[in-house]
Scaffold this motif. Sequence first.
Motif, PDB file in Angstrom:
ATOM      1  N   ILE A   1      -4.699 -40.554  37.368  1.00 25.61           N
ATOM      2  CA  ILE A   1      -3.861 -40.379  38.550  1.00 25.61           C
ATOM      3  C   ILE A   1      -3.870 -41.680  39.358  1.00 25.61           C
ATOM      4  N   PRO A   2      -2.770 -42.415  39.319  1.00 29.44           N
ATOM      5  CA  PRO A   2      -2.720 -43.704  40.014  1.00 29.44           C
ATOM      6  C   PRO A   2      -3.088 -43.639  41.494  1.00 29.44           C
ATOM      7  N   ALA A   3      -2.745 -42.574  42.180  1.00 32.39           N
ATOM      8  CA  ALA A   3      -3.039 -42.457  43.610  1.00 32.39           C
ATOM      9  C   ALA A   3      -4.544 -42.400  43.891  1.00 32.39           C
ATOM     10  N   LEU A   4      -5.344 -42.117  42.884  1.00 37.60           N
ATOM     11  CA  LEU A   4      -6.794 -42.005  43.069  1.00 37.60           C
ATOM     12  C   LEU A   4      -7.544 -43.255  42.613  1.00 37.60           C
ATOM     13  N   ARG A   5      -6.838 -44.276  42.218  1.00 42.40           N
ATOM     14  CA  ARG A   5      -7.504 -45.463  41.663  1.00 42.40           C
ATOM     15  C   ARG A   5      -8.385 -46.184  42.663  1.00 42.40           C
ATOM     16  N   ASP A   6      -8.025 -46.142  43.948  1.00 52.19           N
ATOM     17  CA  ASP A   6      -8.798 -46.866  44.949  1.00 52.19           C
ATOM     18  C   ASP A   6      -9.941 -46.058  45.542  1.00 52.19           C
ATOM     19  N   ALA A   7      -9.910 -44.752  45.346  1.00 54.90           N
ATOM     20  CA  ALA A   7     -10.968 -43.907  45.916  1.00 54.90           C
ATOM     21  C   ALA A   7     -11.183 -42.704  45.005  1.00 54.90           C
ATOM     22  N   ALA A   8     -12.430 -42.425  44.729  1.00 52.53           N
ATOM     23  CA  ALA A   8     -12.755 -41.273  43.881  1.00 52.53           C
ATOM     24  C   ALA A   8     -12.334 -39.989  44.581  1.00 52.53           C
ATOM     25  N   PRO A   9     -11.814 -39.038  43.814  1.00 48.11           N
ATOM     26  CA  PRO A   9     -11.432 -37.763  44.429  1.00 48.11           C
ATOM     27  C   PRO A   9     -12.665 -36.986  44.875  1.00 48.11           C
ATOM     28  N   GLU A  10     -12.512 -36.248  45.948  1.00 49.82           N
ATOM     29  CA  GLU A  10     -13.572 -35.349  46.396  1.00 49.82           C
ATOM     30  C   GLU A  10     -13.669 -34.193  45.408  1.00 49.82           C
ATOM     31  N   ALA A  11     -14.775 -33.497  45.416  1.00 45.73           N
ATOM     32  CA  ALA A  11     -14.976 -32.377  44.495  1.00 45.73           C
ATOM     33  C   ALA A  11     -13.924 -31.289  44.679  1.00 45.73           C
ATOM     34  N   ASP A  12     -13.424 -31.132  45.912  1.00 48.62           N
ATOM     35  CA  ASP A  12     -12.452 -30.076  46.182  1.00 48.62           C
ATOM     36  C   ASP A  12     -11.007 -30.586  46.277  1.00 48.62           C
ATOM     37  N   THR A  13     -10.758 -31.817  45.820  1.00 50.49           N
ATOM     38  CA  THR A  13      -9.401 -32.352  45.811  1.00 50.49           C
ATOM     39  C   THR A  13      -8.528 -31.493  44.910  1.00 50.49           C
ATOM     40  N   ASP A  14      -7.429 -30.991  45.470  1.00 52.06           N
ATOM     41  CA  ASP A  14      -6.508 -30.171  44.676  1.00 52.06           C
ATOM     42  C   ASP A  14      -5.623 -31.109  43.862  1.00 52.06           C
ATOM     43  N   LEU A  15      -5.816 -31.096  42.576  1.00 50.75           N
ATOM     44  CA  LEU A  15      -5.094 -32.003  41.694  1.00 50.75           C
ATOM     45  C   LEU A  15      -3.597 -31.706  41.660  1.00 50.75           C
ATOM     46  N   ARG A  16      -3.220 -30.499  42.030  1.00 56.38           N
ATOM     47  CA  ARG A  16      -1.800 -30.143  42.060  1.00 56.38           C
ATOM     48  C   ARG A  16      -1.058 -30.870  43.172  1.00 56.38           C
ATOM     49  N   ASP A  17      -1.777 -31.477  44.099  1.00 59.92           N
ATOM     50  CA  ASP A  17      -1.151 -32.241  45.181  1.00 59.92           C
ATOM     51  C   ASP A  17      -0.677 -33.614  44.725  1.00 59.92           C
ATOM     52  N   HIS A  18      -0.984 -33.978  43.493  1.00 57.98           N
ATOM     53  CA  HIS A  18      -0.625 -35.287  42.961  1.00 57.98           C
ATOM     54  C   HIS A  18       0.464 -35.125  41.902  1.00 57.98           C
ATOM     55  N   PRO A  19       1.695 -35.545  42.231  1.00 52.88           N
ATOM     56  CA  PRO A  19       2.796 -35.388  41.276  1.00 52.88           C
ATOM     57  C   PRO A  19       2.552 -36.101  39.948  1.00 52.88           C
ATOM     58  N   GLU A  20       1.704 -37.137  39.982  1.00 56.26           N
ATOM     59  CA  GLU A  20       1.413 -37.861  38.743  1.00 56.26           C
ATOM     60  C   GLU A  20       0.604 -37.015  37.767  1.00 56.26           C
ATOM     61  N   PHE A  21      -0.042 -35.991  38.307  1.00 58.32           N
ATOM     62  CA  PHE A  21      -0.852 -35.119  37.468  1.00 58.32           C
ATOM     63  C   PHE A  21       0.053 -34.024  36.915  1.00 58.32           C
ATOM     64  N   ASP A  22       0.964 -34.459  36.060  1.00 59.75           N
ATOM     65  CA  ASP A  22       1.945 -33.569  35.464  1.00 59.75           C
ATOM     66  C   ASP A  22       1.406 -33.024  34.143  1.00 59.75           C
ATOM     67  N   SER A  23       2.279 -32.438  33.353  1.00 62.50           N
ATOM     68  CA  SER A  23       1.818 -31.825  32.102  1.00 62.50           C
ATOM     69  C   SER A  23       1.155 -32.845  31.179  1.00 62.50           C
ATOM     70  N   LEU A  24       1.646 -34.071  31.170  1.00 63.19           N
ATOM     71  CA  LEU A  24       1.029 -35.102  30.337  1.00 63.19           C
ATOM     72  C   LEU A  24      -0.359 -35.469  30.875  1.00 63.19           C
ATOM     73  N   GLY A  25      -0.489 -35.583  32.188  1.00 60.06           N
ATOM     74  CA  GLY A  25      -1.784 -35.873  32.789  1.00 60.06           C
ATOM     75  C   GLY A  25      -2.795 -34.773  32.526  1.00 60.06           C
ATOM     76  N   VAL A  26      -2.341 -33.535  32.616  1.00 58.36           N
ATOM     77  CA  VAL A  26      -3.216 -32.389  32.335  1.00 58.36           C
ATOM     78  C   VAL A  26      -3.650 -32.428  30.870  1.00 58.36           C
ATOM     79  N   LEU A  27      -2.708 -32.664  29.978  1.00 57.42           N
ATOM     80  CA  LEU A  27      -3.025 -32.713  28.551  1.00 57.42           C
ATOM     81  C   LEU A  27      -4.021 -33.834  28.253  1.00 57.42           C
ATOM     82  N   GLU A  28      -3.811 -35.004  28.844  1.00 50.85           N
ATOM     83  CA  GLU A  28      -4.742 -36.115  28.639  1.00 50.85           C
ATOM     84  C   GLU A  28      -6.148 -35.740  29.114  1.00 50.85           C
ATOM     85  N   LEU A  29      -6.223 -35.091  30.265  1.00 55.26           N
ATOM     86  CA  LEU A  29      -7.527 -34.695  30.782  1.00 55.26           C
ATOM     87  C   LEU A  29      -8.190 -33.657  29.889  1.00 55.26           C
ATOM     88  N   LEU A  30      -7.432 -32.686  29.419  1.00 52.78           N
ATOM     89  CA  LEU A  30      -7.997 -31.644  28.557  1.00 52.78           C
ATOM     90  C   LEU A  30      -8.517 -32.217  27.244  1.00 52.78           C
TER      91      LEU A  30
END
Length: 83
Positions: free
Chosen positions: A19-48
């Motif tokens: 997720i490019p928006a998180l490159r400068d700061a690590a996400p918090e444990a409770d960061t809702d990943l759905r708030d990041h448009p870059e975390f689309d189906s391809l991003g989810v698949l890559e993470l899985l």
Amino acid sequence: MAERQHILDAISLRLREVIPALRDAAPEADTDLRDHPEFDSLGVLELLVWIENEFSLTIPDEELTVESFSTPAKIADYIVARG
């Protein structure tokens, strides 16, 4: 607890790569990943795929739920429970 923290740190590092928006700061444990448009189906698949390879897990389709994968903390909890 140390194992969960290690897993959470690894997830946060990987999310910073996915997720490019998180490159400068690590996400918090409770960061809702759905708030990041870059975390689309391809991003989810890559993470899985990364989770399955990194933690030697197979994630069944029926377990792919928002409840389990919407935040880094939920992902870490899922991995700890299945690991």
